[in-house]
Design an enzyme around this catalytic site. Structure first.
Site, PDB file in Angstrom:
ATOM      1  N   LYS A 138       0.838  -1.182   0.000  1.00 25.94           N
ATOM      2  CA  LYS A 138       0.000   0.000   0.000  1.00 25.94           C
ATOM      3  C   LYS A 138       0.879   1.240   0.000  1.00 25.94           C
ATOM      4  O   LYS A 138       1.976   1.166   0.552  1.00 25.94           O
ATOM      5  CB  LYS A 138      -0.976   0.022   1.179  1.00 25.94           C
ATOM      6  CG  LYS A 138      -0.428  -0.320   2.581  1.00 25.94           C
ATOM      7  CD  LYS A 138       0.721   0.373   3.196  1.00 25.94           C
ATOM      8  CE  LYS A 138       0.728   1.845   3.415  1.00 25.94           C
ATOM      9  NZ  LYS A 138       2.015   2.310   4.047  1.00 25.94           N
ATOM     10  N   TYR A 223      -4.246   4.271   6.329  1.00 22.65           N
ATOM     11  CA  TYR A 223      -4.793   3.348   7.341  1.00 22.65           C
ATOM     12  C   TYR A 223      -6.117   3.867   7.895  1.00 22.65           C
ATOM     13  O   TYR A 223      -7.038   3.090   8.157  1.00 22.65           O
ATOM     14  CB  TYR A 223      -3.797   3.138   8.484  1.00 22.65           C
ATOM     15  CG  TYR A 223      -2.639   2.255   8.110  1.00 22.65           C
ATOM     16  CD1 TYR A 223      -2.768   0.864   8.142  1.00 22.65           C
ATOM     17  CD2 TYR A 223      -1.427   2.788   7.703  1.00 22.65           C
ATOM     18  CE1 TYR A 223      -1.709   0.047   7.779  1.00 22.65           C
ATOM     19  CE2 TYR A 223      -0.365   1.978   7.334  1.00 22.65           C
ATOM     20  CZ  TYR A 223      -0.516   0.609   7.378  1.00 22.65           C
ATOM     21  OH  TYR A 223       0.525  -0.204   7.010  1.00 22.65           O
TER      22      TYR A 223
HETATM   23  P1  NAD Z   1      12.510   1.207   2.028  1.00 25.66           P
HETATM   24  O1  NAD Z   1      13.090   2.485   1.562  1.00 25.66           O
HETATM   25  O2  NAD Z   1      12.988   0.622   3.306  1.00 25.66           O
HETATM   26  O3  NAD Z   1      12.681   0.091   0.902  1.00 25.66           O
HETATM   27  C1  NAD Z   1      12.446   0.350  -0.461  1.00 25.66           C
HETATM   28  C2  NAD Z   1      13.300  -0.573  -1.303  1.00 25.66           C
HETATM   29  O4  NAD Z   1      13.087  -0.259  -2.691  1.00 25.66           O
HETATM   30  C3  NAD Z   1      14.808  -0.412  -1.034  1.00 25.66           C
HETATM   31  O5  NAD Z   1      15.399  -1.685  -0.968  1.00 25.66           O
HETATM   32  C4  NAD Z   1      15.312   0.335  -2.252  1.00 25.66           C
HETATM   33  O6  NAD Z   1      16.643   0.020  -2.578  1.00 25.66           O
HETATM   34  C5  NAD Z   1      14.360  -0.156  -3.330  1.00 25.66           C
HETATM   35  N1  NAD Z   1      14.273   0.720  -4.477  1.00 25.66           N
HETATM   36  C6  NAD Z   1      14.183   0.303  -5.751  1.00 25.66           C
HETATM   37  N2  NAD Z   1      14.141   1.351  -6.594  1.00 25.66           N
HETATM   38  C7  NAD Z   1      14.210   2.458  -5.834  1.00 25.66           C
HETATM   39  C8  NAD Z   1      14.213   3.843  -6.138  1.00 25.66           C
HETATM   40  N3  NAD Z   1      14.122   4.299  -7.415  1.00 25.66           N
HETATM   41  N4  NAD Z   1      14.271   4.716  -5.112  1.00 25.66           N
HETATM   42  C9  NAD Z   1      14.316   4.298  -3.833  1.00 25.66           C
HETATM   43  N5  NAD Z   1      14.329   2.974  -3.499  1.00 25.66           N
HETATM   44  C10 NAD Z   1      14.275   2.072  -4.483  1.00 25.66           C
HETATM   45  O7  NAD Z   1      10.920   1.437   2.066  1.00 25.66           O
HETATM   46  P2  NAD Z   1       9.869   0.523   2.817  1.00 25.66           P
HETATM   47  O8  NAD Z   1       9.565   1.107   4.126  1.00 25.66           O
HETATM   48  O9  NAD Z   1      10.300  -0.890   2.749  1.00 25.66           O
HETATM   49  O10 NAD Z   1       8.551   0.749   1.908  1.00 25.66           O
HETATM   50  C11 NAD Z   1       8.364   0.058   0.692  1.00 25.66           C
HETATM   51  C12 NAD Z   1       6.872  -0.059   0.390  1.00 25.66           C
HETATM   52  O11 NAD Z   1       6.260  -0.797   1.446  1.00 25.66           O
HETATM   53  C13 NAD Z   1       6.125   1.267   0.324  1.00 25.66           C
HETATM   54  O12 NAD Z   1       5.128   1.199  -0.656  1.00 25.66           O
HETATM   55  C14 NAD Z   1       5.505   1.410   1.694  1.00 25.66           C
HETATM   56  O13 NAD Z   1       4.329   2.189   1.704  1.00 25.66           O
HETATM   57  C15 NAD Z   1       5.206  -0.039   2.024  1.00 25.66           C
HETATM   58  N6  NAD Z   1       5.187  -0.301   3.477  1.00 25.66           N
HETATM   59  C16 NAD Z   1       4.154  -0.979   3.982  1.00 25.66           C
HETATM   60  C17 NAD Z   1       4.097  -1.247   5.327  1.00 25.66           C
HETATM   61  C18 NAD Z   1       2.958  -2.030   5.905  1.00 25.66           C
HETATM   62  O14 NAD Z   1       2.858  -2.132   7.127  1.00 25.66           O
HETATM   63  N7  NAD Z   1       2.113  -2.623   5.084  1.00 25.66           N
HETATM   64  C19 NAD Z   1       5.121  -0.824   6.165  1.00 25.66           C
HETATM   65  C20 NAD Z   1       6.213  -0.137   5.607  1.00 25.66           C
HETATM   66  C21 NAD Z   1       6.224   0.113   4.250  1.00 25.66           C
END
Ligand code: NAD
Length: 373
Positions: A138, A223
């Protein structure tokens, strides 16, 4: 939850610390981790090996119906680390240029996209074209138009599209939904959703309009949007919204710091919500009906979720949300199980239509009508 034996297995599998709760209060929908499961297993590749991807991968270690078998990443060193940490074979490793070839890999059933929001649309469509089921974090996309294109692409390719709405399987949340459906709160009149945290690093993608699609609303406010729908049990028919920005140097144009929004529902209920990147300790749902109330605080964090109703405290055991979600997703994809609250692409598009309406209402100061069908 069918039997006490299943319940004990769930306790064991989830490292639950609560004392044994009476079974009578447990919602039937609570997912069982079936220790002796020997049915079909959903074989998943994770795309985007960041914070949330890692959390999902770790949680999947306890899954019986889903297994992490592949990775897609732009960073070779992360791939190597994940290979040794999770036992992933070389033939199931891809990067962002090569992953269309997943089409020819019979050992992967689904790709779980955990990249920044702005990448979900194109990546999901490529996964669908490769004939694999799509699980997307999401918000599923940056706006409703993009979301609908993802739904259409998955339909055309004959694959399923699920959105990572982990709260849809959380036991206390499900119990409140059960009570509301059973009329235990009477006619629902009001919902309040407060969601926020103080965002850190100013350079992160969450503060980049192109990658995030907005600000707090896309990330955490969703949320309250989604929660208002499953708590009230109706779709909103109008939206009003007000944006405030106390730190314009931190939050660029199009990246919201704080948004308040209100919904009206066909049955007469109203919702009042707040989404922010400028305050900690905001994680609260409150539902009020003519006969009773329900309260969750924390309401959407990783848990333990805490809650009570007018009938007393909710004592349902804590489960690792991502483990239960992946067990359920496997059942939905492989066995056609219908979840209590939908987690499909259409559900994701509804939230995006509301997000589009909230941004429009905040910009124009006008009440925006909604038709979610
Ligand atoms: P994060 O920054 O920790 O991870 C993102 C990943 O994508 C990294 O490994 C990064 O290297 C990669 N990536 C690939 N292309 C990229 C680019 N062009 N720019 C930046 N990063 C790039 O982020 P996250 O917290 O893991 O969030 C990722 C997704 O998960 C988002 O959509 C976020 O909303 C969602 N999320 C959901 C929950 C939940 O509880 N459901 C919790 C956290 C995050």
């Amino acid at each position: 939850m069918n039997t006490r034996r299943d319940f004990l297995q769930l306790l064991a599998a989830s490292a639950i610390t609560l004392p044994l709760a009476p079974l009578s209060g447990l919602a039937n929908e609570v997912k069982i981790i079936e220790e002796n499961y020997d049915g079909p297993v959903l074989r998943v590749a994770i795309m985007g090996l960041g914070g949330y991807g890692t959390r999902v991968a770790d949680a999947m270690r306890d899954c019986k119906k889903a297994k992490l078998v592949g990775v897609i990443s732009g960073t070779p060193s992360k791939i190597t680390n994940w290979q040794s940490k999770y036992g992933i074979p070389e033939k199931n490793c891809y990067n962002y240029e090569s992953f269309d070839a997943i089409k020819n890999n019979p050992d992967i059933d689904a790709v779980y996209i955990t990249t920044p929001n702005g990448l979900h649309h194109d990546q999901a469509i490529r996964v669908a074209k490769a004939g694999k089921h799509v699980i997307c974090e999401k918000p599923m996309a940056l706006n409703a138009k993009e979301g609908q294109e993802m739904v259409d692409a998955c339909k055309k390719a004959g694959v399923k599209l699920l959105v990572g709405y982990r709260m849809h399987f959380e036991p206390k949340t499900l119990e409140i939904i059960r009570m509301r459906k059973a009329g235990e709160f009477g006619k629902i009149m009001f919902f309040q959703g407060l969601c926020g945290f103080n965002i850190g690093d100013p350079k992160q993608w969450r503060l980049n309009k192109q990658l995030a699609g907005g600000g707090s609303l896309m990330d955490i406010g969703i949320y309250a949007i989604n929660g208002s729908r499953y708590m009230v049990g109706e779709e909103p028919v109008w939206v009003t919204a007000q944006e405030t920005k106390t730190q314009p140097e931190r939050f660029a144009e199009g990246v919201d710091e704080t948004i308040q929004f209100q919904f009206g529902f066909p049955g007469g209920a109203v919702a009042s919500c707040l989404s922010t990147y400028a305050m900690n300790n905001l994680d609260r749902f409150f539902l009020n009906g003519e006969k009773g109330f329900a309260e969750l605080q924390p309401s959407t964090g990783y848990g333990p979720i805490k809650g009570r109703t007018n009938k007393g405290e909710l004592t349902h055991p804590h489960v690792t949300h991502q483990t239960v979600q992946m067990e359920e997703f496997s059942d939905i994809i492989l066995n056609g199980k219908v979840p209590v609250v939908p987690v499909d692409g259409e559900e994701g598009v509804k939230d995006l239509k509301i997000i589009d309406a909230i941004y429009l209402a905040a910009k124009t100061g006008k009440k925006v009508a909604l038709k979610l069908g």
